[in-house]
Write a protein that holds these residues in place. Sequence first.
Motif, PDB file in Angstrom:
ATOM      1  N   VAL A  30      33.977  42.410  38.852  1.00 35.32           N
ATOM      2  CA  VAL A  30      35.295  41.804  39.080  1.00 35.32           C
ATOM      3  C   VAL A  30      36.375  42.655  38.428  1.00 35.32           C
ATOM      4  CG1 VAL A  30      36.718  39.807  38.570  1.00 35.32           C
ATOM      5  CG2 VAL A  30      34.413  39.485  39.390  1.00 35.32           C
ATOM      6  N   ARG A  31      36.127  43.140  37.222  1.00 38.19           N
ATOM      7  CA  ARG A  31      37.118  43.974  36.539  1.00 38.19           C
ATOM      8  C   ARG A  31      37.298  45.309  37.257  1.00 38.19           C
ATOM      9  NH1 ARG A  31      34.483  41.607  32.064  1.00 38.19           N
ATOM     10  NH2 ARG A  31      33.118  43.400  31.807  1.00 38.19           N
ATOM     11  N   GLN A  32      36.198  45.879  37.746  1.00 43.22           N
ATOM     12  CA  GLN A  32      36.317  47.145  38.467  1.00 43.22           C
ATOM     13  C   GLN A  32      37.081  46.952  39.776  1.00 43.22           C
ATOM     14  OE1 GLN A  32      32.379  48.873  38.881  1.00 43.22           O
ATOM     15  NE2 GLN A  32      31.830  48.202  36.817  1.00 43.22           N
ATOM     16  N   ALA A  33      36.807  45.877  40.488  1.00 44.08           N
ATOM     17  CA  ALA A  33      37.536  45.606  41.730  1.00 44.08           C
ATOM     18  C   ALA A  33      39.014  45.366  41.453  1.00 44.08           C
ATOM     19  CB  ALA A  33      36.918  44.404  42.444  1.00 44.08           C
ATOM     20  N   TYR A  34      39.341  44.803  40.307  1.00 44.47           N
ATOM     21  CA  TYR A  34      40.749  44.609  39.951  1.00 44.47           C
ATOM     22  C   TYR A  34      41.446  45.952  39.745  1.00 44.47           C
ATOM     23  CZ  TYR A  34      44.864  43.467  37.189  1.00 44.47           C
ATOM     24  OH  TYR A  34      46.145  43.387  36.723  1.00 44.47           O
ATOM     25  N   LEU A  35      40.761  46.908  39.129  1.00 43.14           N
ATOM     26  CA  LEU A  35      41.351  48.235  38.967  1.00 43.14           C
ATOM     27  C   LEU A  35      41.518  48.935  40.310  1.00 43.14           C
ATOM     28  CD1 LEU A  35      39.473  49.557  35.798  1.00 43.14           C
ATOM     29  CD2 LEU A  35      41.713  48.471  35.943  1.00 43.14           C
ATOM     30  N   LEU A  36      40.672  48.629  41.284  1.00 46.88           N
ATOM     31  CA  LEU A  36      40.783  49.252  42.606  1.00 46.88           C
ATOM     32  C   LEU A  36      41.924  48.667  43.423  1.00 46.88           C
ATOM     33  CD1 LEU A  36      37.066  49.574  43.773  1.00 46.88           C
ATOM     34  CD2 LEU A  36      38.601  51.423  43.132  1.00 46.88           C
ATOM     35  N   THR A  37      42.169  47.374  43.290  1.00 38.80           N
ATOM     36  CA  THR A  37      43.110  46.691  44.168  1.00 38.80           C
ATOM     37  C   THR A  37      44.371  46.208  43.469  1.00 38.80           C
ATOM     38  OG1 THR A  37      42.021  44.549  43.802  1.00 38.80           O
ATOM     39  CG2 THR A  37      41.205  45.928  45.599  1.00 38.80           C
ATOM     40  N   GLY A  38      44.305  45.941  42.181  1.00 36.22           N
ATOM     41  CA  GLY A  38      45.437  45.367  41.478  1.00 36.22           C
ATOM     42  C   GLY A  38      45.664  43.900  41.792  1.00 36.22           C
ATOM     43  N   ARG A  39      44.694  43.252  42.432  1.00 37.11           N
ATOM     44  CA  ARG A  39      44.812  41.846  42.819  1.00 37.11           C
ATOM     45  C   ARG A  39      43.617  41.077  42.255  1.00 37.11           C
ATOM     46  NH1 ARG A  39      48.516  40.567  46.667  1.00 37.11           N
ATOM     47  NH2 ARG A  39      49.637  42.328  47.599  1.00 37.11           N
ATOM     48  N   ALA A  45      40.932  46.721  32.026  1.00 38.78           N
ATOM     49  CA  ALA A  45      40.123  45.723  32.722  1.00 38.78           C
ATOM     50  C   ALA A  45      39.771  44.550  31.815  1.00 38.78           C
ATOM     51  CB  ALA A  45      38.843  46.372  33.262  1.00 38.78           C
ATOM     52  N   ALA A  46      39.508  44.827  30.529  1.00 38.24           N
ATOM     53  CA  ALA A  46      39.111  43.753  29.615  1.00 38.24           C
ATOM     54  C   ALA A  46      40.280  42.859  29.231  1.00 38.24           C
ATOM     55  CB  ALA A  46      38.484  44.350  28.349  1.00 38.24           C
ATOM     56  N   ALA A  47      41.521  43.372  29.385  1.00 35.47           N
ATOM     57  CA  ALA A  47      42.677  42.566  29.002  1.00 35.47           C
ATOM     58  C   ALA A  47      42.947  41.429  29.973  1.00 35.47           C
ATOM     59  CB  ALA A  47      43.914  43.456  28.897  1.00 35.47           C
ATOM     60  N   GLU A  48      42.418  41.521  31.190  1.00 37.51           N
ATOM     61  CA  GLU A  48      42.632  40.478  32.191  1.00 37.51           C
ATOM     62  C   GLU A  48      41.503  39.462  32.137  1.00 37.51           C
ATOM     63  OE1 GLU A  48      45.204  40.066  34.163  1.00 37.51           O
ATOM     64  OE2 GLU A  48      46.227  41.853  33.393  1.00 37.51           O
ATOM     65  N   ARG A  49      41.847  38.194  32.184  1.00 41.09           N
ATOM     66  CA  ARG A  49      40.852  37.131  32.227  1.00 41.09           C
ATOM     67  C   ARG A  49      40.526  36.861  33.688  1.00 41.09           C
ATOM     68  NH1 ARG A  49      40.071  34.684  27.465  1.00 41.09           N
ATOM     69  NH2 ARG A  49      39.099  32.902  28.478  1.00 41.09           N
ATOM     70  N   LEU A  50      39.395  37.385  34.109  1.00 45.00           N
ATOM     71  CA  LEU A  50      38.990  37.307  35.506  1.00 45.00           C
ATOM     72  C   LEU A  50      37.702  36.505  35.594  1.00 45.00           C
ATOM     73  CD1 LEU A  50      39.644  41.047  36.400  1.00 45.00           C
ATOM     74  CD2 LEU A  50      41.105  39.104  36.923  1.00 45.00           C
ATOM     75  N   PRO A  51      37.796  35.204  35.846  1.00 47.19           N
ATOM     76  CA  PRO A  51      36.579  34.372  35.917  1.00 47.19           C
ATOM     77  C   PRO A  51      35.764  34.682  37.164  1.00 47.19           C
ATOM     78  CG  PRO A  51      38.491  33.089  36.565  1.00 47.19           C
ATOM     79  CD  PRO A  51      39.015  34.421  36.096  1.00 47.19           C
ATOM     80  N   THR A  52      34.504  34.373  37.104  1.00 49.32           N
ATOM     81  CA  THR A  52      33.592  34.571  38.231  1.00 49.32           C
ATOM     82  C   THR A  52      32.976  33.239  38.621  1.00 49.32           C
ATOM     83  OG1 THR A  52      31.769  35.083  36.722  1.00 49.32           O
ATOM     84  CG2 THR A  52      33.054  36.940  37.565  1.00 49.32           C
ATOM     85  N   THR A  53      32.676  33.104  39.886  1.00 49.35           N
ATOM     86  CA  THR A  53      32.035  31.896  40.386  1.00 49.35           C
ATOM     87  C   THR A  53      30.575  31.867  39.967  1.00 49.35           C
ATOM     88  OG1 THR A  53      33.515  32.034  42.289  1.00 49.35           O
ATOM     89  CG2 THR A  53      31.669  30.511  42.466  1.00 49.35           C
ATOM     90  N   LYS A  54      30.022  30.672  39.814  1.00 50.19           N
ATOM     91  CA  LYS A  54      28.619  30.549  39.440  1.00 50.19           C
ATOM     92  C   LYS A  54      27.718  31.087  40.548  1.00 50.19           C
ATOM     93  CE  LYS A  54      28.700  26.763  36.111  1.00 50.19           C
ATOM     94  NZ  LYS A  54      28.127  25.456  35.737  1.00 50.19           N
ATOM     95  N   ALA A  91      39.824  40.735  43.919  1.00 46.69           N
ATOM     96  CA  ALA A  91      38.700  41.249  43.129  1.00 46.69           C
ATOM     97  C   ALA A  91      37.568  40.235  43.068  1.00 46.69           C
ATOM     98  CB  ALA A  91      39.176  41.602  41.723  1.00 46.69           C
ATOM     99  N   ARG A  92      37.914  38.988  42.828  1.00 39.49           N
ATOM    100  CA  ARG A  92      36.884  37.947  42.777  1.00 39.49           C
ATOM    101  C   ARG A  92      36.246  37.739  44.151  1.00 39.49           C
ATOM    102  NH1 ARG A  92      38.201  31.636  41.242  1.00 39.49           N
ATOM    103  NH2 ARG A  92      36.175  30.766  41.782  1.00 39.49           N
ATOM    104  N   GLU A  93      37.075  37.748  45.189  1.00 35.06           N
ATOM    105  CA  GLU A  93      36.546  37.563  46.547  1.00 35.06           C
ATOM    106  C   GLU A  93      35.632  38.716  46.947  1.00 35.06           C
ATOM    107  OE1 GLU A  93      38.220  37.258  51.152  1.00 35.06           O
ATOM    108  OE2 GLU A  93      39.604  37.210  49.460  1.00 35.06           O
ATOM    109  N   SER A  94      35.968  39.939  46.539  1.00 31.74           N
ATOM    110  CA  SER A  94      35.143  41.097  46.882  1.00 31.74           C
ATOM    111  C   SER A  94      33.748  40.980  46.280  1.00 31.74           C
ATOM    112  CB  SER A  94      35.830  42.383  46.403  1.00 31.74           C
ATOM    113  OG  SER A  94      37.104  42.524  46.992  1.00 31.74           O
ATOM    114  N   VAL A  95      33.683  40.549  45.024  1.00 34.38           N
ATOM    115  CA  VAL A  95      32.374  40.396  44.376  1.00 34.38           C
ATOM    116  C   VAL A  95      31.573  39.287  45.057  1.00 34.38           C
ATOM    117  CG1 VAL A  95      31.226  39.836  42.207  1.00 34.38           C
ATOM    118  CG2 VAL A  95      33.246  41.294  42.205  1.00 34.38           C
ATOM    119  N   GLU A  96      32.218  38.182  45.390  1.00 32.00           N
ATOM    120  CA  GLU A  96      31.499  37.085  46.039  1.00 32.00           C
ATOM    121  C   GLU A  96      30.970  37.511  47.405  1.00 32.00           C
ATOM    122  OE1 GLU A  96      33.990  33.682  46.200  1.00 32.00           O
ATOM    123  OE2 GLU A  96      34.173  33.471  44.021  1.00 32.00           O
ATOM    124  N   ARG A  97      31.789  38.196  48.199  1.00 33.10           N
ATOM    125  CA  ARG A  97      31.324  38.635  49.512  1.00 33.10           C
ATOM    126  C   ARG A  97      30.180  39.643  49.391  1.00 33.10           C
ATOM    127  NH1 ARG A  97      34.838  37.651  53.782  1.00 33.10           N
ATOM    128  NH2 ARG A  97      35.713  35.563  53.445  1.00 33.10           N
TER     129      ARG A  97
END
Length: 376
Positions: free
Chosen positions: A131-140, A277-286, A144-150
Amino acid sequence: MTQSPAPPLPSPGERRRLRERGALTQDQVAARIGVPLKTVRAWEAGRTAPRGRKREEYARLLAAFAEPGPGMTAGRGTDGTETTEPTEPTEPLERQTSPDAEPSGAGPANGTLTPAQAFDALYAFCAPALVRQAYLLTGRRALARESVERAFQLAWQRWPEVAQDRDPAGWARAATYDYALSPWHRFRPSHRHGEPPPADAADRALLDVLLRLPPPYRRTLLLHDGVGLGLPETAAETEASRRATAKRLLHAREAVAARLPELADPSGLHRRLTGLAAAERLPTTKPTTVRVSGERRARFWTRAAIAFTAAVIGATVLTLHTAPTRYRQPVPAGKTVQGVPPKPAPGPLSYEQEILRDKLRSQPQNGPERLAPEAR
């Protein structure tokens, strides 16, 4: 005189996992111990093992990262789904799993994991970093969360293939990057408005530089200087030659150094990427939610494909049943005739025309007498 026994070392997969927990690349480990990079790769692959003083330093370095990581707290995301996030956002950017790493979670009594348990362990271990890596790629954050889930929904659909892959985490990472960098996201209504930038000015500047890079350059820079992959692994994951990958990496570093001169050193860039990447709180789905939603999506598209196929077959049958079997010449539309109608072509007379002809022949002709020549 007795010789002290050699310090024990963890398994090759555990060596890599401990190094990644400590946010170190293989180059950094090699520099600390004073050995070539290929030697560290051989140690983590299990081909060789260190000896003597190198073994003591390597064991001491890994033991420093053997402490358990921060716990996870449960919560709910913006869409109402249950999420998990670290209590301390200090997990390294390149934390991944390996085929040799021992997954978490309890399995059956015989020690093996069911497919669902193996998937949940892989997701729980890889999703926060992805999720953090996808955030660095997209800035969104939402993308980022949707990319990991898909990506993991696709992994669950192809789980027999993913489970036998040499690097399941790399498979999931490649799928996440492909979805995150898809050009079709620009047409989504939710992407017409930007998201709030990071609070820190330095983080905003770094993220702005990353997003200005072309997607292939951004991906190469993140894999090599952020995740810590070597040039051959980066080239393989980006599906490019080593020469092209090296050029992309050099151009990306030059672009970053031109805007942020303090990040000209790759090691400093690695630390800044990890911190951003660590500064952003990016939760993940179970993982259970991801599996269930993936199964629902697969069923929906399967039923949609069946319904579409049935509609095409029904339309084809109806067309074959109602279509004419021979050609019928279409009747032209009537046209308005202007002026004197043309003289009809000669042909047989109708009944009315024959009566008119007989009537004209029976009546004497009025008018001047006709002159007829006489024969002499």
